[in-house]
Design a protein around this motif. Structure first.
Motif, PDB file in Angstrom:
ATOM      1  N   ALA A  95       0.830  -1.206   0.000  1.00  0.00           N
ATOM      2  CA  ALA A  95       0.000   0.000   0.000  1.00  0.00           C
ATOM      3  C   ALA A  95       0.865   1.257   0.000  1.00  0.00           C
ATOM      4  O   ALA A  95       0.536   2.249  -0.668  1.00  0.00           O
ATOM      5  CB  ALA A  95      -0.931  -0.009   1.212  1.00  0.00           C
ATOM      6  N   GLU A  96       1.964   1.228   0.733  1.00  0.00           N
ATOM      7  CA  GLU A  96       2.869   2.380   0.743  1.00  0.00           C
ATOM      8  C   GLU A  96       3.499   2.573  -0.635  1.00  0.00           C
ATOM      9  O   GLU A  96       3.654   3.706  -1.115  1.00  0.00           O
ATOM     10  CB  GLU A  96       3.948   2.180   1.800  1.00  0.00           C
ATOM     11  CG  GLU A  96       5.112   3.148   1.725  1.00  0.00           C
ATOM     12  CD  GLU A  96       4.691   4.599   1.817  1.00  0.00           C
ATOM     13  OE1 GLU A  96       5.391   5.458   1.242  1.00  0.00           O
ATOM     14  OE2 GLU A  96       3.661   4.899   2.468  1.00  0.00           O
ATOM     15  N   ARG A  97       3.814   1.497  -1.291  1.00  0.00           N
ATOM     16  CA  ARG A  97       4.496   1.598  -2.595  1.00  0.00           C
ATOM     17  C   ARG A  97       3.569   2.197  -3.656  1.00  0.00           C
ATOM     18  O   ARG A  97       4.015   2.956  -4.520  1.00  0.00           O
ATOM     19  CB  ARG A  97       4.978   0.210  -3.032  1.00  0.00           C
ATOM     20  CG  ARG A  97       5.976   0.241  -4.197  1.00  0.00           C
ATOM     21  CD  ARG A  97       6.570  -1.138  -4.396  1.00  0.00           C
ATOM     22  NE  ARG A  97       7.569  -1.175  -5.447  1.00  0.00           N
ATOM     23  CZ  ARG A  97       8.876  -0.952  -5.277  1.00  0.00           C
ATOM     24  NH1 ARG A  97       9.338  -0.644  -4.070  1.00  0.00           N
ATOM     25  NH2 ARG A  97       9.716  -1.025  -6.294  1.00  0.00           N
ATOM     26  N   VAL A  98       2.269   1.849  -3.578  1.00  0.00           N
ATOM     27  CA  VAL A  98       1.352   2.321  -4.634  1.00  0.00           C
ATOM     28  C   VAL A  98       0.398   3.392  -4.121  1.00  0.00           C
ATOM     29  O   VAL A  98      -0.502   3.809  -4.846  1.00  0.00           O
ATOM     30  CB  VAL A  98       0.555   1.141  -5.249  1.00  0.00           C
ATOM     31  CG1 VAL A  98       1.505   0.133  -5.854  1.00  0.00           C
ATOM     32  CG2 VAL A  98      -0.362   0.491  -4.236  1.00  0.00           C
ATOM     33  N   LYS A  99       0.585   3.837  -2.858  1.00  0.00           N
ATOM     34  CA  LYS A  99      -0.235   4.908  -2.261  1.00  0.00           C
ATOM     35  C   LYS A  99      -1.719   4.551  -2.352  1.00  0.00           C
ATOM     36  O   LYS A  99      -2.554   5.303  -2.872  1.00  0.00           O
ATOM     37  CB  LYS A  99       0.043   6.242  -2.949  1.00  0.00           C
ATOM     38  CG  LYS A  99       1.522   6.638  -2.937  1.00  0.00           C
ATOM     39  CD  LYS A  99       2.057   6.765  -1.509  1.00  0.00           C
ATOM     40  CE  LYS A  99       3.517   7.212  -1.476  1.00  0.00           C
ATOM     41  NZ  LYS A  99       4.468   6.136  -1.826  1.00  0.00           N
ATOM     42  N   SER A 100      -2.042   3.377  -1.786  1.00  0.00           N
ATOM     43  CA  SER A 100      -3.389   2.830  -1.907  1.00  0.00           C
ATOM     44  C   SER A 100      -4.148   2.894  -0.596  1.00  0.00           C
ATOM     45  O   SER A 100      -3.642   2.464   0.442  1.00  0.00           O
ATOM     46  CB  SER A 100      -3.309   1.375  -2.370  1.00  0.00           C
ATOM     47  OG  SER A 100      -4.557   0.745  -2.223  1.00  0.00           O
ATOM     48  N   PRO A 101      -5.395   3.397  -0.601  1.00  0.00           N
ATOM     49  CA  PRO A 101      -6.253   3.210   0.570  1.00  0.00           C
ATOM     50  C   PRO A 101      -6.600   1.736   0.730  1.00  0.00           C
ATOM     51  O   PRO A 101      -6.611   0.978  -0.248  1.00  0.00           O
ATOM     52  CB  PRO A 101      -7.491   4.045   0.245  1.00  0.00           C
ATOM     53  CG  PRO A 101      -7.483   4.211  -1.230  1.00  0.00           C
ATOM     54  CD  PRO A 101      -6.055   4.143  -1.673  1.00  0.00           C
ATOM     55  N   ILE A 102      -6.882   1.329   1.974  1.00  0.00           N
ATOM     56  CA  ILE A 102      -7.195  -0.076   2.267  1.00  0.00           C
ATOM     57  C   ILE A 102      -8.553  -0.153   2.956  1.00  0.00           C
ATOM     58  O   ILE A 102      -8.746   0.387   4.047  1.00  0.00           O
ATOM     59  CB  ILE A 102      -6.131  -0.715   3.179  1.00  0.00           C
ATOM     60  CG1 ILE A 102      -4.755  -0.663   2.534  1.00  0.00           C
ATOM     61  CG2 ILE A 102      -6.511  -2.152   3.511  1.00  0.00           C
ATOM     62  CD1 ILE A 102      -3.633  -1.180   3.449  1.00  0.00           C
ATOM     63  N   GLY A 103      -9.493  -0.820   2.313  1.00  0.00           N
ATOM     64  CA  GLY A 103     -10.765  -1.162   2.938  1.00  0.00           C
ATOM     65  C   GLY A 103     -10.768  -2.630   3.299  1.00  0.00           C
ATOM     66  O   GLY A 103      -9.893  -3.394   2.886  1.00  0.00           O
ATOM     67  N   HIS A 104     -11.746  -3.036   4.080  1.00  0.00           N
ATOM     68  CA  HIS A 104     -11.781  -4.445   4.470  1.00  0.00           C
ATOM     69  C   HIS A 104     -13.206  -4.934   4.657  1.00  0.00           C
ATOM     70  O   HIS A 104     -14.136  -4.155   4.883  1.00  0.00           O
ATOM     71  CB  HIS A 104     -10.973  -4.680   5.752  1.00  0.00           C
ATOM     72  CG  HIS A 104     -11.483  -3.933   6.941  1.00  0.00           C
ATOM     73  ND1 HIS A 104     -10.998  -2.696   7.290  1.00  0.00           N
ATOM     74  CD2 HIS A 104     -12.413  -4.241   7.864  1.00  0.00           C
ATOM     75  CE1 HIS A 104     -11.608  -2.272   8.372  1.00  0.00           C
ATOM     76  NE2 HIS A 104     -12.486  -3.187   8.744  1.00  0.00           N
ATOM     77  N   ALA A 105     -13.367  -6.239   4.540  1.00  0.00           N
ATOM     78  CA  ALA A 105     -14.607  -6.920   4.884  1.00  0.00           C
ATOM     79  C   ALA A 105     -14.565  -7.252   6.377  1.00  0.00           C
ATOM     80  O   ALA A 105     -13.534  -7.107   7.035  1.00  0.00           O
ATOM     81  CB  ALA A 105     -14.755  -8.187   4.051  1.00  0.00           C
ATOM     82  N   LEU A 106     -15.685  -7.714   6.929  1.00  0.00           N
ATOM     83  CA  LEU A 106     -15.746  -8.009   8.354  1.00  0.00           C
ATOM     84  C   LEU A 106     -14.708  -9.048   8.758  1.00  0.00           C
ATOM     85  O   LEU A 106     -14.024  -8.907   9.781  1.00  0.00           O
ATOM     86  CB  LEU A 106     -17.151  -8.489   8.733  1.00  0.00           C
ATOM     87  CG  LEU A 106     -17.364  -8.888  10.198  1.00  0.00           C
ATOM     88  CD1 LEU A 106     -16.992  -7.749  11.133  1.00  0.00           C
ATOM     89  CD2 LEU A 106     -18.805  -9.320  10.427  1.00  0.00           C
ATOM     90  N   ARG A 107     -14.542 -10.098   7.960  1.00  0.00           N
ATOM     91  CA  ARG A 107     -13.586 -11.144   8.316  1.00  0.00           C
ATOM     92  C   ARG A 107     -12.137 -10.694   8.112  1.00  0.00           C
ATOM     93  O   ARG A 107     -11.220 -11.357   8.584  1.00  0.00           O
ATOM     94  CB  ARG A 107     -13.861 -12.420   7.511  1.00  0.00           C
ATOM     95  CG  ARG A 107     -15.138 -13.138   7.930  1.00  0.00           C
ATOM     96  CD  ARG A 107     -15.226 -14.513   7.306  1.00  0.00           C
ATOM     97  NE  ARG A 107     -14.209 -15.399   7.839  1.00  0.00           N
ATOM     98  CZ  ARG A 107     -13.854 -16.552   7.281  1.00  0.00           C
ATOM     99  NH1 ARG A 107     -14.416 -16.946   6.138  1.00  0.00           N
ATOM    100  NH2 ARG A 107     -12.918 -17.303   7.823  1.00  0.00           N
ATOM    101  N   GLY A 108     -11.945  -9.586   7.436  1.00  0.00           N
ATOM    102  CA  GLY A 108     -10.597  -9.066   7.290  1.00  0.00           C
ATOM    103  C   GLY A 108     -10.204  -8.089   8.388  1.00  0.00           C
ATOM    104  O   GLY A 108      -9.022  -7.742   8.516  1.00  0.00           O
ATOM    105  N   LYS A 109     -11.166  -7.653   9.179  1.00  0.00           N
ATOM    106  CA  LYS A 109     -10.934  -6.604  10.181  1.00  0.00           C
ATOM    107  C   LYS A 109      -9.790  -6.941  11.128  1.00  0.00           C
ATOM    108  O   LYS A 109      -8.890  -6.133  11.359  1.00  0.00           O
ATOM    109  CB  LYS A 109     -12.221  -6.376  10.974  1.00  0.00           C
ATOM    110  CG  LYS A 109     -12.095  -5.412  12.155  1.00  0.00           C
ATOM    111  CD  LYS A 109     -13.407  -5.338  12.926  1.00  0.00           C
ATOM    112  CE  LYS A 109     -13.243  -4.578  14.229  1.00  0.00           C
ATOM    113  NZ  LYS A 109     -13.138  -3.126  14.037  1.00  0.00           N
ATOM    114  N   GLU A 110      -9.809  -8.144  11.705  1.00  0.00           N
ATOM    115  CA  GLU A 110      -8.812  -8.471  12.726  1.00  0.00           C
ATOM    116  C   GLU A 110      -7.409  -8.581  12.154  1.00  0.00           C
ATOM    117  O   GLU A 110      -6.422  -8.445  12.880  1.00  0.00           O
ATOM    118  CB  GLU A 110      -9.189  -9.766  13.447  1.00  0.00           C
ATOM    119  CG  GLU A 110      -9.195 -11.008  12.565  1.00  0.00           C
ATOM    120  CD  GLU A 110      -9.486 -12.275  13.360  1.00  0.00           C
ATOM    121  OE1 GLU A 110      -9.046 -12.369  14.528  1.00  0.00           O
ATOM    122  OE2 GLU A 110     -10.154 -13.194  12.814  1.00  0.00           O
TER     123      GLU A 110
END
Length: 582
Positions: free
Chosen positions: A224-239
């Motif tokens: 994400a730092e390399r491509v300057k990307s925001p990160i969203g997640h699904a519920l199972r990805g939260k933790e």
């Protein structure tokens, strides 16, 4: 070497595969196996009060450890009770071996007492479901079942008639080495090169992460730092992905919050990492957003949205190969704009949580969840009931890389939290396990609260008692229907807990919440905190129609329930402060 029965051989193989417990309820066709466990020090029989609980407990153990877990049910009605918990384990990709004991082999097909056909019944919720009809099939069928469960990450079922279990095992049965771990899967060079080219060509990239990012936090952050990307997640990805994440823009879906929806729709390239997010109405369908999906399960690729590229591989290995090949981006405009939107969105909804919550009765459930997040241990395991408890867990539990949060997030069953807490606590009695239970789910399988007492398991049940099936009421109201059949006439659950021999605390005022939780956490044995919460806690979004509801999720448009986001606002504000000044 002393001769073994088939049951003894069965138990020995389970122990060799790393199984430490077999959850279940005894019964005549199961007796040879239970007796073999009694005489085998490597594996324990865990007596529950309902076989559904046995399957949920085994599924939770498998999810938390990544190792094979096991459950069992006696013939007919006994093993039928396993099915809901096995569906949940299978859809959660938890390696579970289920023993469905069977009627006498000579009676199969005669409509004998308690006869069912478990080898057929469990096919939809398993990778492998087979009947052992003679002793010569052991141990190959069991070994094959184990390797299906571990290798494909899901459920295997072995049906074993009680009379065959009691017979002597073949003297020269072949036992081969068991596979007990999975390899990593790396995409081919062609897919990596294609994906790298698509990323280099895109101006705005967004990552959307699911449970497949487990163990890949560092790699996702580096990418994400390399491509300057925001990160969203699904519920199972939260933790796995929300903590220590300066690129976080929240969660999408019915329980969503923040700017995840905008980030996934306003980008040029959306990369789905290890997620089988089922609500395609929340994913972009515009032609100007290209979508790439990376998943270790090839059958997941493209089944939720149209893909421009499908990449078969696990997330960590894929990113390790991909990141060095991608040109670093320097333009943070899209990322910073999404971070600002995310913080603004959280500022807007947090007011519903902060207004007079410390004086409001019945107690705001948001307030309870927020205090629970603050008071629970840094390495606590939370098990979460389906329904409104999912909302509170999604919005208020703060992941940190050590905490775990599991629920029936893919199957959506009621009553999962208490059974899963049982499996979680057996793994480690010294680790704090908290069951976030709704009154509807808890009362459905309340009998197994006695299992906590019987084994002195120090599970803490935090009961959100709003005397209603809150999520069902919400679904009805949004559909334009009056709520009906959703009200529960509840007892004093704390009194029931005390009568059962556990510690019980009743909470009716907000100022009692923190002290009650601390008291429960200090108690060395099982405890229940019965908190009377406001059934009208959720305000419904103003722009919503009946067409937007489908089962548990809203099926179209950007819909976010109002109701606060706890400490996530603090993280969003912190991320804003980290935006470089230009």
């Amino acid at each position: 070497m002393a001769k073994q029965t088939v049951a003894e051989q069965f138990v020995d193989i389970l122990a060799r595969a790393g199984v430490q417990r077999l959850y279940g309820v005894v019964g005549d066709s199961l007796n040879p196996v239970v007796d073999a466990i009694r005489r085998n020090s490597a594996i324990d029989w865990i007596q529950v009060r309902h076989e559904e609980v046995a399957a949920f407990a085994a599924g939770a153990e498998a999810q938390l450890t990544g190792n094979l877990a096991a459950c069992a049910g006696s013939c007919g009605p006994g093993n039928l009770h396993l099915i809901n918990g096995l569906y949940d384990a299978h859809r959660s990709m938890a390696p579970v071996l289920a023993l469905a004991s069977h009627i006498p082999s000579s009676e199969i097909g005669t409509t004998f007492f308690q006869e069912t056909h478990p080898d057929r019944l469990f096919t939809e919720c398993s990778h492998y479901s087979e009947l052992i009809s003679n002793t010569q099939q052991m141990p190959r069928v069991l070994q094959t079942a184990i390797q299906h469960a571990i290798g494909q990450r899901g459920v295997s079922v072995v049906s074993l008639p009680g009379d065959i279990a009691a017979e002597q095992a073949p003297e020269r049965a072949v036992e081969h080495a068991l596979v007990t771990s999975r390899p990593t899967v790396r995409p081919g060079d062609a897919e990596i090169d294609t994906l790298a080219r698509m990323i280099d060509e895109a101006r705005k990239v967004t990552l959307f992460c699911g449970s497949g990012t487990a163990g890949a936090h560092a790699e996702v952050m580096q990418f994400a730092e390399r491509v300057k990307s925001p990160i969203g997640h699904a519920l199972r990805g939260k933790e796995w992905i929300q903590y220590d994440n300066p690129y976080d823009v929240g969660m999408s879906g019915l329980l969503g919050y923040g700017a995840a929806y905008e980030a996934t729709h306003e980008c040029d390239l959306l990369i789905l990492l290890g997620t089988d997010f089922p609500y395609n109405a929340f994913l972009p369908d515009e032609d100007d957003v290209k979508i790439v999906q990376v998943d270790v399960r090839p059958e997941h690729l493209g089944r939720r949205s149209k893909l421009d590229l499908a990449v078969w591989g696990d997330v960590r290995e894929t990113l390790r190969c991909l990141t060095p090949k991608v040109r670093p981006k320097t333009d943070r405009t899209f990322l910073d704009r999404m971070l600002k939107k995310h913080a603004d969105a959280l500022e807007g909804v947090v007011k519903a949580y902060t207004r007079k919550v410390e004086k409001h009765t019945p107690i705001h459930p948001e307030y309870v969840a927020s205090i629970l997040d603050e008071e629970a241990a840094d390495d606590a395991v939370f098990t979460v009931d389906t329904g409104m408890c999912n909302v509170w867990a999604a919005r208020y539990l703060s992941p940190n890389g050590r905490r775990r949060v599991i629920g029936s997030f893919s199957h959506g069953s009621m009553a999962n939290a208490l059974p899963q807490a049982i499996g979680a606590q057996f793994i480690d009695r010294g680790r704090q396990v908290v069951s976030m239970s709704g009154d509807g789910g808890f009362s459905m399988l309340m009998g197994d609260f006695l299992t906590l007492v019987q084994y002195d398991l120090p599970v803490k049940v935090v009961l959100f008692n709003n005397s209603a099936l809150g999520m069902v009421e919400l679904e009805m109201l949004v559909s334009g229907l009056p709520s009906y059949g959703t009200t529960n006439h509840n007892p004093d659950f704390a009194a029931i807990a005390r009568a059962a021999g556990a510690h019980g605390i009743r909470v009716e005022k907000p100022k009692q919440v923190r002290a009650a939780l601390r008291e429960a956490f200090r108690h060395k044995g099982p405890a229940l905190v019965d908190i009377v919460t406001d059934p009208n806690a959720l305000s419904i979004p103003p722009k919503i129609s009946a067409e937007m509801v489908s089962g548990f999720a809203l099926s179209a448009g950007k819909i976010v329930l109002d109701g606060g986001v706890g400490r996530m606002l603090q993280m969003a504000r912190s991320n804003l402060r980290n935006i470089p000044r230009r």
